[in-house]
Design a protein around this motif. Structure first.
Motif, mmCIF file in Angstrom:
data_model
loop_
_atom_site.group_PDB
_atom_site.id
_atom_site.type_symbol
_atom_site.label_atom_id
_atom_site.label_comp_id
_atom_site.label_asym_id
_atom_site.label_seq_id
_atom_site.Cartn_x
_atom_site.Cartn_y
_atom_site.Cartn_z
ATOM 1 N N THR A 1 -5.857 -5.067 -7.522
ATOM 2 C CA THR A 1 -6.937 -4.199 -6.693
ATOM 3 C C THR A 1 -7.366 -4.207 -5.454
ATOM 4 O OG1 THR A 1 -6.103 -2.982 -8.480
ATOM 5 C CG2 THR A 1 -7.272 -1.495 -6.831
ATOM 6 N N LYS B 1 -8.736 1.766 -3.172
ATOM 7 C CA LYS B 1 -8.025 2.396 -3.835
ATOM 8 C C LYS B 1 -8.945 3.846 -3.771
ATOM 9 C CE LYS B 1 -9.911 2.690 -8.832
ATOM 10 N NZ LYS B 1 -9.726 3.005 -10.345
ATOM 11 N N VAL C 1 3.950 1.649 -6.291
ATOM 12 C CA VAL C 1 3.769 0.359 -5.303
ATOM 13 C C VAL C 1 4.364 -1.213 -5.847
ATOM 14 C CG1 VAL C 1 1.230 -0.955 -4.815
ATOM 15 C CG2 VAL C 1 1.972 1.486 -4.861
ATOM 16 N N SER D 1 -5.009 7.113 -2.649
ATOM 17 C CA SER D 1 -3.839 6.051 -1.804
ATOM 18 C C SER D 1 -4.312 4.408 -2.393
ATOM 19 C CB SER D 1 -4.592 5.473 -0.897
ATOM 20 O OG SER D 1 -5.758 4.795 -0.567
ATOM 21 N N LYS E 1 -3.855 0.412 -2.601
ATOM 22 C CA LYS E 1 -3.294 -0.971 -2.067
ATOM 23 C C LYS E 1 -4.469 -2.214 -2.950
ATOM 24 C CE LYS E 1 -4.946 -1.979 2.403
ATOM 25 N NZ LYS E 1 -5.745 -2.294 3.123
ATOM 26 N N GLU F 1 0.761 -0.883 -0.166
ATOM 27 C CA GLU F 1 0.059 0.158 0.004
ATOM 28 C C GLU F 1 0.634 1.128 0.188
ATOM 29 O OE1 GLU F 1 -3.933 2.025 2.400
ATOM 30 O OE2 GLU F 1 -2.224 0.285 3.776
#
Length: 388
Positions: free
Chosen positions: A245, A248, A219, A264, A266, A88
């Motif tokens: 994913t 987000k 990432v 952000s 992840k 993340e």
């Protein structure tokens, strides 16, 4: 018995004359000539050779195949590792201003109010100031201008627009005062009054997409380093990744006014690691297996092969890697449509025409030896195909 009968009994027919020796010579000569002709014909037929040169069309095609990777490989599988992790990152990005709009705003700046009258003059907030060309401004605070003195105060245009900007020295009257006082109490610009227009930025889908790509790369770069360190085996220098994913987020919604925004991301990342040379060998083998019958590979660029993970079992460290490769092929002499039976014994022109009618043949030319022979031999082993 009569005398005539007796005479017939004793009379004999004469033997035919033997043939002339010349007849035997003619027969012998004829036999020898036929033998020579047959031998010459046999030698001629056995000496005729044909070389068929075919210019084959190149055809690009996509080949798909799959390779299995396993930590404990069995027959036909590649050795490798399958590792997974969640990663993340949060980052701030600029709003690019795609589709930004210009919006009129008020003009602001400082003015100096001058009092040449014998008494102090109080002025309330929003007191009007007027230029000689009719542009109206207001002061931003209540002030008390002393007699024979001056004060500076912030002022702003009554309406928005670039036309209210002031860059040089400008004088203002104060319409709220009596006409008799206006010549004693007035205002001047104390600098530039600027503004009038601003660019309004709002978050667009393009901003979000660009940010997501940049964030995803960051990432993934971190994920690749971490997963490679976890593998810890120098044999497995290449990898393909399965990326999912998880989440987000952005702190600004699409269409909202903003200059910057936070985002952000992840990701769930699974890496399938394998030896480079072993994979290349297996890929070539798979490509050869899937090349259509009767065609041969002209070119194949390993660097352009696209790999993806189609199935994965992280617990048991097994995965199926699908590959898509672009290869260029051409007809080979083993093509079922390109046989010597098609042209045996034909005149050269007719044979070339027949060959050029075959799909995948751009041009055909035939050379026959001896050169004065204009027809192909009838024996297959006397015809040679050369594919270019």
């Amino acid at each position: 018995m009569s005398i005539h009968s007796a005479h017939r009994r004793h009379h004999r027919e004469p033997f035919p004359a033997p043939p002339s020796p010349g007849i035997y010579r003619k027969i012998a000569y004829t036999f020898v000539a036929l033998t020579v002709i047959i031998v010459v014909a046999a030698l001629w037929f056995s000496s005729v050779r044909a070389t068929v040169t075919i210019k084959a069309a190149r055809e690009a095609s996509n080949v798909e195949a799959s390779v299995e990777v396993a930590r404990s490989p069995s027959q036909g599988q590649l050795p490798g590792r399958v590792v997974q992790g969640v990663f993340e990152k949060i980052q701030e990005f600029n709003v690019t201003g795609q589709g930004a709009k210009a919006e009129d705003t008020v003009v602001t700046g400082k003015v100096r109010i001058i009092n040449n009258y014998s008494k102090d003059q109080p002025l309330v907030k929003t007191t009007r100031l007027l230029t000689s060309d009719g542009r109206l401004y207001r002061i931003n605070a209540t002030v008390n201008v002393p007699s024979k003195g001056s004060v500076e105060v912030e002022a702003y245009s009554d309406k928005p627009g670039k036309q209210y900007e002031i860059t040089g020295k400008t004088s203002f009257t104060i319409p709220g005062l009596s006409e008799s006082l206006q010549k004693w109490i007035y205002a001047e610009s104390a600098g530039s009054l600027v503004g009038g227009q601003r660019t309004v930025k709002s978050l667009t889908a393009g901003d979000v997409d660009a940010a997501e790509k940049e964030l995803e790369k960051a990432v993934l770069d971190q994920a690749k380093k971490t997963l490679l360190a976890e593998v810890g085996d120098g044999r497995f220098t290449e990898a393909v990744y399965l990326v999912k994913t998880i989440d987000k987020k952005s702190n600004v919604k699409l269409g909202e006014e903003a200059d910057r925004f936070l985002m952000s991301l992840k990701l769930d990342v699974t890496g399938v690691f394998y030896p480079k040379t072993d994979m290349e060998s297996l890929v070539r083998e798979r490509i050869n297996e899937r090349t259509p019958e009767g065609r041969s590979i002209v070119s194949y660029e390993p660097g352009k092969t696209v790999f993806s993970v189609s199935q994965v079992d992280v617990k048991n460290e097994r995965a199926t890697v699908t590959l898509k490769a672009e290869v260029t092929t051409k007809l080979s002499d083993k093509s079922p449509n390109l046989t010597k039976d098609l042209i045996l014994g034909l005149p050269i022109d007719e044979a070339e025409t027949k060959l050029e009618a075959v799909e995948g043949v751009e041009a055909a030319s035939i050379t026959v030896r001896p050169s004065w022979v204009r027809r192909l031999p009838t024996l297959k082993d006397h015809v040679t195909f050369r594919i270019e």
